[in-house]
Design an enzyme around this catalytic site. Structure first.
Site, short mmCIF file in Angstrom:
data_model
loop_
_atom_site.label_atom_id
_atom_site.label_comp_id
_atom_site.label_asym_id
_atom_site.label_seq_id
_atom_site.Cartn_x
_atom_site.Cartn_y
_atom_site.Cartn_z
N HIS A 477 40.86 41.45 70.82
CA HIS A 477 41.77 41.33 71.97
C HIS A 477 42.69 42.55 72.05
O HIS A 477 42.76 43.22 73.08
CB HIS A 477 42.59 40.04 71.82
CG HIS A 477 43.59 39.82 72.93
ND1 HIS A 477 43.37 38.94 73.96
CD2 HIS A 477 44.81 40.37 73.16
CE1 HIS A 477 44.41 38.97 74.78
NE2 HIS A 477 45.31 39.83 74.31
N GLU A 478 43.38 42.83 70.96
CA GLU A 478 44.32 43.95 70.98
C GLU A 478 43.59 45.27 71.16
O GLU A 478 44.10 46.19 71.81
CB GLU A 478 45.17 43.96 69.70
CG GLU A 478 46.06 42.74 69.50
CD GLU A 478 46.91 42.40 70.72
OE1 GLU A 478 47.29 43.32 71.48
OE2 GLU A 478 47.18 41.20 70.93
ZN LIG Z 1 47.04 40.46 75.32
#
Ligand SMILES: [Zn+2]
Length: 688
Positions: A477-478
């Site tokens: 995600h990051e």
């Molecule tokens: Zn996010």
């Protein structure tokens, strides 16, 4: 003896313009901020008083390029205060919050400056501006208007008063939650109290005890402890105590009571919106989003709520069946909120045979970082070259030079993966420098310097850190946010990278999560850290089968909070009892009490510890509609690394920052607006 040089006041000539972190001292920040604010002010005064008629170059591009020194110092300060803070830095933070806020409101309420911006805005369709330049004019103009630049006289003074009071109240709200979290702990003195807890939770509880000077393990109210405790503890009485303390944060009479704080924030936000010509805060906030207006948010929330409420019954049936087999019938008092996760875990283990410890062996941190880099390589031709010579603020931070398919350098990526006591919890992406080509005179076009912070527990020396499935998703995600920053290819700083509309920003990050669990990614990278064995197909199949169980429960808890957020910020009548308001909204919707909400209003920090997600908690779901539909483009192409779709994704979305209206960017990528079905299918809310 001479005082040591304040490196914050010097030019930084390290690689990628990084400062010499080891030479930075906390007491250097105040003079640096003061010099940088003064330099910025002088640049803006020169612009406003230049005597030339306002045009794009002397007003809009010049405003975008101004304040480079201030942005530079601010980015380093922000980075240190979240990832490597000290009491001295915290003191500077408290000291400088006021002066910095005054500086920025002075900038956006500068009448001479706004007059020039407004003049360029009024003629933006007439001149020879490129679409990106026109977009920049509109975004800057919006920033000014939103900060009250159009107000005059008494309303202007009142607006400034409201903003300052809101800054105080939101700070206090966050500190009150922290107070309730840091003063409560449940001791687990003996084996009976630890019953059911796996070794990882016991270790964390011992660690938490030691940090609090307790000889016995404790459970604190950190989410990362509460959720595993509710999932694994076989002590129903203790689960109830933890649950009640967790949902009661911010709701205790006394000096840390958040109920009056939240009510005053809501009242002031309504007044703020009305001063800017909107009926309520939700209308103000949504006017600058893809959704645009509350009705479109409600349409999504209502639809998902209805489906999740009925899908919950399927999950409830499995839980009830499990209870009947193993609890020998009914629980005293029936299924309670503190029981749901515990029984759900029993279902997960028995029906899907998923064991966290077994899984973790296949997900070592170095292998999963390699997997993320490999996906970026196969999709966008990127290469991540380790740069051990580049020193950041902590030895744990790994630096990589990022190269494109032609071998050209496009930026620097800093990966800070481990948890430390001086680091904020959670995971986030940030930038030490944004990509742009609008260099100030004498400066150079900027390559991005992008950071990812995670909070994985570091394994003892010599052993690899092993990740859970959730951790792997967080890592990806990051990293998706990081790609949005690194692939940015825009002319102006204000439009760069992830500085997009709030309900668009989670598209690249949530989209990238889809690659983490693709079988062809797992077969290549998920190898057992001891044996090197590739993850078995049967285990991949079990992960896939288990994925949808529990999504109705999670969806309801999330959507409940999003609904209460919208209702509170859309109310035009004063709310006088926070808990009663929340209870009424949820009763009307039929939220089962044994499910509960992700965040109740008295501790809903997204809404009240800042304004970032006020009338905006819906954005994760909004972006999920986009990311699920965007991933379908790869599915339709028959290959999750399809080069044509990947190139389009990069060209239309990942490189565009905020230089194109996001709805338009998405339509160019997909050839149409996003459909709802892929998100509903991924969440198990409609059939395959
Ligand atoms: Zn996010």
């Amino acid at each position: 003896m001479d005082a040591p040089t304040n490196v914050l006041l010097t030019e930084w000539d390290g690689p990628f313009g990084l400062p010499p972190f080891e030479a930075i001292r906390a007491d250097g920040f105040r003079p640096a901020f003061e010099a940088a604010m003064q330099a910025h002010r002088q640049q803006l005064d020169r612009m406003a008083g230049c005597g030339q008629p306002p045009d794009f170059a002397n007003t809009i591009a010049a405003f975008d390029a101004a304040g480079e020194f201030l942005h530079r110092v601010d980015a380093v300060f922000a980075c240190l205060t979240v990832s490597a803070t000290t009491p001295a830095l915290q003191e500077v933070q408290r000291e400088m919050a006021g002066p910095l806020a005054r500086h920025w409101s002075g900038v956006y309420q500068d009448a001479a400056l706004f007059e020039r911006v407004d003049a360029v805005y009024a003629t933006r369709h007439e001149g020879p501006l490129s679409p990106e330049q026109r977009r920049l004019v509109e975004r800057l103009h919006h920033d000014f208007v939103r900060a009250g630049a159009r107000l005059a006289g008494a309303p202007r003074a009142r607006f400034a008063e409201i903003m300052q009071r809101l800054a105080e109240l939101t700070t206090r709200f966050g500190q009150n939650v922290l107070h309730d979290e840091s003063t409560w702990a449940l001791p687990l003195p003996d084996d009976a109290a630890l019953a059911g807890l796996p070794e990882s939770v016991r270790t964390a509880a011992r660690q938490a005890g030691a940090e609090r000077g307790s000889a016995v393990p404790v459970i604190t109210l950190a989410r990362s402890m509460v959720v595993p405790f509710l999932t694994f503890s076989s002590r129903r009485d203790l689960r109830e105590q933890v649950w009640r303390a967790w949902v009661g944060r911010g709701e205790h009479a006394g000096s840390h009571d958040n109920r009056p704080v939240a009510l005053e924030i809501l009242r002031l936000r309504r007044e703020q919106a009305q001063l800017l010509g909107h009926p309520h805060y939700a209308a103000l906030n949504l006017s600058d989003t893809m959704a645009g207006r509350p009705e479109r948010v409600w349409a999504l929330l209502d639809d998902v709520w209805r489906r999740a409420l009925s899908a919950l019954e399927g999950e409830r049936a499995l839980i009830t069946e499990e209870m009947h087999e193993h609890a020998g019938g009914e629980l005293a008092g029936g299924l309670q909120a503190w029981d749901w996760r515990w029984w759900a875990e029993k279902v997960r283990v028995r029906r899907f045979a998923l064991d966290d410890a077994e899984l973790k062996g296949y997900f070592s941190l170095p292998a999963m970082v390699a997997a993320a880099f490999d996906c970026a390589g196969r999709l966008f031709g990127l290469r991540f070259k380790p740069r051990p010579d580049v020193q950041a603020y902590h030895p744990d931070v790994a630096a990589y030079e990022v190269l494109d398919a032609d071998g050209g350098t496009i930026g620097l990526f800093l990966h800070d993966n481990f948890s430390r006591p001086v680091k904020r919890s959670g995971a986030w992406m940030s930038a030490l420098r944004w990509q742009h080509r609008n260099a100030s005179p004498g400066g150079v076009a900027a390559l991005p310097v992008i950071l990812n912070n995670n909070n994985f527990a570091k394994a003892p020396a010599g052993q690899p850190t092993l990740l859970s499935l959730d951790d792997v998703r967080t890592l990806f995600h990051e990293f998706g946010h990081a790609l949005h920053g690194l692939l940015s290819d825009v002319g102006y700083r204000r439009l760069s990278g992830t500085q997009v509309l709030r309900d668009f920003v989670e598209l690249p990050s949530q989209l990238f999560e889809h690659w983490a669990l693709q079988p062809q990614v797992l077969k290549r990278h998920a190898r057992h850290h001891q044996t090197g064995e590739v993850i078995p197909d049967a285990l991949i199949a079990r992960i896939d089968a288990a994925r949808k169980f529990g999504t109705a429960y999670d969806t309801l808890r999330y959507t409940a909070s999003a609904i209460v957020d919208m209702a509170a910020h859309q109310s035009t009548e004063p709310i006088d009892d926070l808990a009663a308001f929340e209870a009424r909204v949820m009763a009307e919707r039929g939220l089962p009490p044994e499910v509960g909400m992700n965040h109740r209003l008295p501790h809903f920090q997204h809404l009240f510890a800042g304004s970032g997600y006020a009338a905006g908690y819906y954005v994760y779901l909004w972006a999920e509609v986009l990311d699920a539909d965007a991933f379908e483009a790869f599915v339709e192409a028959g290959d999750c690394f399809d080069p044509g779709v990947a190139a389009r994704l990069q060209r239309c979305i990942l490189s565009r920052g905020d230089s194109v209206e996001p709805g338009e960017a998405y339509r160019v990528f997909r050839g149409r607006d996003a459909h709802l079905e892929p998100m509903l299918r991924d969440r198990g809310l409609i059939g395959p």
